[in-house]
Design a protein around this motif. Structure first.
Motif, PDB file in Angstrom:
ATOM      1  N   TRP A  65       0.829  -1.216   0.000  1.00 29.51           N
ATOM      2  CA  TRP A  65       0.000   0.000   0.000  1.00 29.51           C
ATOM      3  C   TRP A  65       0.862   1.264   0.000  1.00 29.51           C
ATOM      4  N   ARG A  68       2.853   1.870  -3.455  1.00 32.54           N
ATOM      5  CA  ARG A  68       2.096   1.708  -4.690  1.00 32.54           C
ATOM      6  C   ARG A  68       2.475   2.807  -5.672  1.00 32.54           C
ATOM      7  N   ALA A  69       2.187   2.576  -6.933  1.00 35.18           N
ATOM      8  CA  ALA A  69       2.613   3.517  -7.978  1.00 35.18           C
ATOM      9  C   ALA A  69       1.959   4.882  -7.819  1.00 35.18           C
ATOM     10  N   SER A  70       0.755   4.908  -7.287  1.00 27.67           N
ATOM     11  CA  SER A  70       0.048   6.190  -7.185  1.00 27.67           C
ATOM     12  C   SER A  70       0.468   7.025  -5.984  1.00 27.67           C
ATOM     13  N   ASN A  71       1.278   6.481  -5.094  1.00 27.70           N
ATOM     14  CA  ASN A  71       1.719   7.222  -3.911  1.00 27.70           C
ATOM     15  C   ASN A  71       3.009   7.972  -4.238  1.00 27.70           C
ATOM     16  N   LYS A  72       2.865   9.233  -4.552  1.00 32.84           N
ATOM     17  CA  LYS A  72       4.023  10.029  -4.933  1.00 32.84           C
ATOM     18  C   LYS A  72       4.838  10.500  -3.737  1.00 32.84           C
TER      19      LYS A  72
END
Length: 351
Positions: A65, A68-72
């Motif tokens: 979690w 993850r790729a979307s957590n910049k």
């Protein structure tokens, strides 16, 4: 998605069945000191291993979690290679747990050794157990009685079992009272157990031994001392059905009667196949003469007396080459000598 859901549901149902949820949780509901101690050891081992499993599962989900790729905002370290702290944790904790498990295994193996007599202010009750063809024979040498597919004993009294087999290897198991131990032809194993309370406990063979294996189960009755004495007296006087109306009462259990307990030669399907594949009339007649294995457990049977040293004779007949002597039909002196050798070997195993 649907297949994944069904797979997870199936695994969950299987796990529930294996852990005994909603069913027979006998391994976690023991009724004797031996089974209780073994159950506690099992649960301690599970709890210790969960100290690694649970954090690992949580961290796996958390890492997935967080990174993850979307957590910049996740920290990015492409050149990271080592952490002494992490190494100490991921290696040190398992090593400590394994060390504790090793000590528990060593301690439990000695504490709950099936050959180790139980501490009690009461004298143990000795019962000789014979694994016959898809049934259990219990001989009470001190009371001079015998039973088939039923074991009775007084509560809070140590039970000392001497176990052998009159056919293939089997495994004697009463989960509520003790662990399993093997029954082997020509050998004698020991098992000590005790019931803390009265009740009826399930006993069976936990080792596959042939087509009729599923019929090889019995009931172990823990009763009061007065009830046990009354049962023994009833069986000795030929009135055992007064205690168990469903039982069959017989006279002496001698070699002739003991031989009748070996019932069945092949399964029904095997006999039918042998008849169909017979190439000569003689082969067909021989196959037709075979009797099928029973499809139901042998009825509980009581014997008011037992031929002396019947248990020892079962062991001796599988020792025909023991020290070059023929014990298949021993004389009295040879039978006693063979029996002493068996007891000596067993005693050496206990030491």
């Amino acid at each position: 998605m649907r297949q994944t859901f069904l797979a997870v549901l199936s695994l969950s149902a299987m796990a529930a069945l294996l852990t005994g949820c909603g069913g027979d949780m006998v391994l976690l509901n023991s009724k004797g000191p031996v089974a209780e101690g073994q159950s506690n050891l099992m649960m301690i081992a599970i709890y210790l291993m969960l100290l690694v499993v649970i954090p690992s599962v949580i961290m796996a989900l958390w890492f997935g979690w967080k990174y993850r790729a979307s957590n910049k905002d996740a920290e990015y370290k492409p050149t990271w290679a080592h952490s002494t702290t992490i190494e100490i944790i991921v290696w040190g904790i398992p090593v400590i747990i394994i060390g504790i498990l090793a000590w528990l295994t060593w301690w439990g193996s000695h504490k709950y050794d099936p050959y180790r007599p139980l501490e009690s202010d009461k004298a143990p009750l000795t019962v000789q157990v014979i694994a016959e063809q898809f049934k259990w024979v219990f001989i009470y040498p001190e009371q001079n009685i015998a039973t088939v597919n039923e074991l009775r004993f007084p509560e809070k009294t140590p039970l000392s079992l001497r176990i052998t087999s009159n056919f293939t290897m089997n495994s004697f198991f009463i989960p509520a009272l003790s662990g399993q131990i093997y029954a082997m032809a020509g050998m004698q194993t020991h098992l000590n157990m005790l019931a803390d309370e009265t009740g009826v406990f399930r006993g069976f063979s936990s080792n596959y031994s042939g087509y009729g294996f599923s019929q090889m189960h019995f009931k172990a009755h823990s009763v009061t001392e007065a009830q046990f004495a009354n049962w023994v007296e009833s069986v000795k006087t030929g009135n055992g059905i007064s205690v168990n109306p469903e039982a069959i009462q017989k006279g002496i259990l001698d070699q002739t009667e003991f031989a009748t307990l070996r019932d069945g030669n092949r399964s029904t399907h095997q006999i039918e196949a042998m008849i169909a594949n017979a190439e000569t009339p003689e082969e067909k007649a021989a196959a037709e003469a075979l009797t099928p294995y029973p499809t139901k457990p042998h009825p509980v049977t009581y014997y008011s007396s037992v031929e002396p040293k019947l248990f020892e004779s079962v062991i001796n007949k599988y020792m025909s080459n023991y020290h070059g002597a023929d014990h298949s039909a021993p004389a009295a002196g040879h039978a006693n000598a063979a029996h002493e050798n068996v007891e000596h070997a067993t005693a050496s195993g206990e030491e």
